[in-house]
Design a protein around this motif. Structure first.
Motif, mmCIF file in Angstrom:
data_model
loop_
_atom_site.group_PDB
_atom_site.id
_atom_site.type_symbol
_atom_site.label_atom_id
_atom_site.label_comp_id
_atom_site.label_asym_id
_atom_site.label_seq_id
_atom_site.Cartn_x
_atom_site.Cartn_y
_atom_site.Cartn_z
ATOM 1 N N LEU A 141 41.934 40.612 24.008
ATOM 2 C CA LEU A 141 41.073 41.262 22.918
ATOM 3 C C LEU A 141 39.801 40.952 22.865
ATOM 4 O O LEU A 141 38.687 41.541 22.398
ATOM 5 C CB LEU A 141 41.986 41.242 21.643
ATOM 6 N N GLN A 142 39.456 39.436 22.928
ATOM 7 C CA GLN A 142 37.835 39.043 22.956
ATOM 8 C C GLN A 142 37.197 39.257 24.067
ATOM 9 O O GLN A 142 36.046 38.971 24.020
ATOM 10 C CB GLN A 142 38.021 37.359 22.632
ATOM 11 N N GLY A 143 37.838 39.763 25.016
ATOM 12 C CA GLY A 143 37.064 40.028 26.469
ATOM 13 C C GLY A 143 36.814 38.860 27.318
ATOM 14 O O GLY A 143 36.198 38.669 28.302
ATOM 15 N N GLU A 144 37.507 37.789 26.994
ATOM 16 C CA GLU A 144 37.352 36.553 27.943
ATOM 17 C C GLU A 144 38.225 36.580 29.131
ATOM 18 O O GLU A 144 38.199 35.656 29.957
ATOM 19 C CB GLU A 144 37.839 35.198 27.077
ATOM 20 N N MET A 145 39.379 37.473 28.911
ATOM 21 C CA MET A 145 40.360 37.631 30.040
ATOM 22 C C MET A 145 40.761 39.102 30.347
ATOM 23 O O MET A 145 40.640 39.854 29.361
ATOM 24 C CB MET A 145 41.568 36.795 29.717
ATOM 25 N N SER A 146 41.222 39.340 31.450
ATOM 26 C CA SER A 146 41.601 40.636 31.853
ATOM 27 C C SER A 146 42.931 40.833 31.717
ATOM 28 O O SER A 146 43.740 39.703 32.209
ATOM 29 C CB SER A 146 41.100 41.077 32.953
ATOM 30 N N LEU A 147 43.719 41.792 31.289
ATOM 31 C CA LEU A 147 45.031 42.042 31.336
ATOM 32 C C LEU A 147 45.429 42.397 32.755
ATOM 33 O O LEU A 147 46.721 41.943 33.090
ATOM 34 C CB LEU A 147 45.578 43.150 30.422
ATOM 35 N N ILE A 148 44.604 43.112 33.581
ATOM 36 C CA ILE A 148 44.995 43.524 34.896
ATOM 37 C C ILE A 148 43.828 43.014 35.676
ATOM 38 O O ILE A 148 42.779 43.224 35.246
ATOM 39 C CB ILE A 148 45.310 45.160 34.909
ATOM 40 N N GLY A 205 29.327 42.291 45.082
ATOM 41 C CA GLY A 205 30.244 42.684 44.105
ATOM 42 C C GLY A 205 31.220 41.959 43.430
ATOM 43 O O GLY A 205 32.178 42.462 42.677
ATOM 44 N N TYR A 206 31.166 40.771 43.897
ATOM 45 C CA TYR A 206 32.537 39.606 43.315
ATOM 46 C C TYR A 206 32.557 39.654 41.799
ATOM 47 O O TYR A 206 33.422 39.658 41.288
ATOM 48 C CB TYR A 206 32.034 38.189 43.933
ATOM 49 N N ARG A 207 31.550 39.397 41.053
ATOM 50 C CA ARG A 207 31.288 39.227 39.672
ATOM 51 C C ARG A 207 31.733 40.683 38.939
ATOM 52 O O ARG A 207 32.647 40.556 37.896
ATOM 53 C CB ARG A 207 29.945 38.848 39.124
ATOM 54 N N GLU A 208 31.683 41.627 39.551
ATOM 55 C CA GLU A 208 32.243 42.851 38.874
ATOM 56 C C GLU A 208 33.643 43.157 38.938
ATOM 57 O O GLU A 208 34.327 43.863 38.127
ATOM 58 C CB GLU A 208 31.398 44.234 39.649
ATOM 59 N N ARG A 209 34.114 42.411 39.805
ATOM 60 C CA ARG A 209 35.690 42.324 40.033
ATOM 61 C C ARG A 209 36.464 41.732 38.822
ATOM 62 O O ARG A 209 37.469 41.980 38.590
ATOM 63 C CB ARG A 209 36.116 41.896 41.135
ATOM 64 N N HIS A 210 35.493 41.145 38.177
ATOM 65 C CA HIS A 210 36.102 40.202 37.199
ATOM 66 C C HIS A 210 35.753 40.677 35.584
ATOM 67 O O HIS A 210 36.186 40.032 34.770
ATOM 68 C CB HIS A 210 35.894 38.821 37.039
ATOM 69 N N ALA A 211 35.047 41.869 35.421
ATOM 70 C CA ALA A 211 34.657 42.258 33.941
ATOM 71 C C ALA A 211 34.449 43.682 33.895
ATOM 72 O O ALA A 211 33.483 44.113 33.359
ATOM 73 C CB ALA A 211 33.106 41.779 34.067
ATOM 74 N N SER A 212 35.327 44.267 34.399
ATOM 75 C CA SER A 212 35.121 45.653 34.266
ATOM 76 C C SER A 212 36.453 46.402 33.870
ATOM 77 O O SER A 212 37.546 46.462 34.554
ATOM 78 C CB SER A 212 34.728 46.343 35.861
#
Length: 59
Positions: free
Chosen positions: A5-12, A31-38
């Motif tokens: 919920l805080q955006g620090e971690m992805s559920l999927i 594109g490596y960084r985009e894989r962890h924040a989208s």
């Protein structure tokens, strides 16, 4: 769930990498960084997963 919920971690999405490896990958893999924040990538992964599971295409 609080971290999600805080955006620090992805559920999927991709599993977290060792920090030193992630630093190298971020420099070398386009594109490596985009894989962890989208959210868009998370939804795409969820849809693909459901398609495989419901379609019995998985092993």
């Amino acid at each position: 769930m609080l971290n999600v919920l805080q955006g620090e971690m992805s559920l999927i999405g991709p599993r977290p990498d060792f920090f030193d490896h992630a630093r190298v990958y971020a420099e070398q893999v386009p594109g490596y960084r985009e894989r962890h924040a989208s959210l868009r990538l998370d939804l795409w992964i969820a849809c693909r997963t459901l398609r495989v599971v419901l379609g019995a295409k998985g092993a």
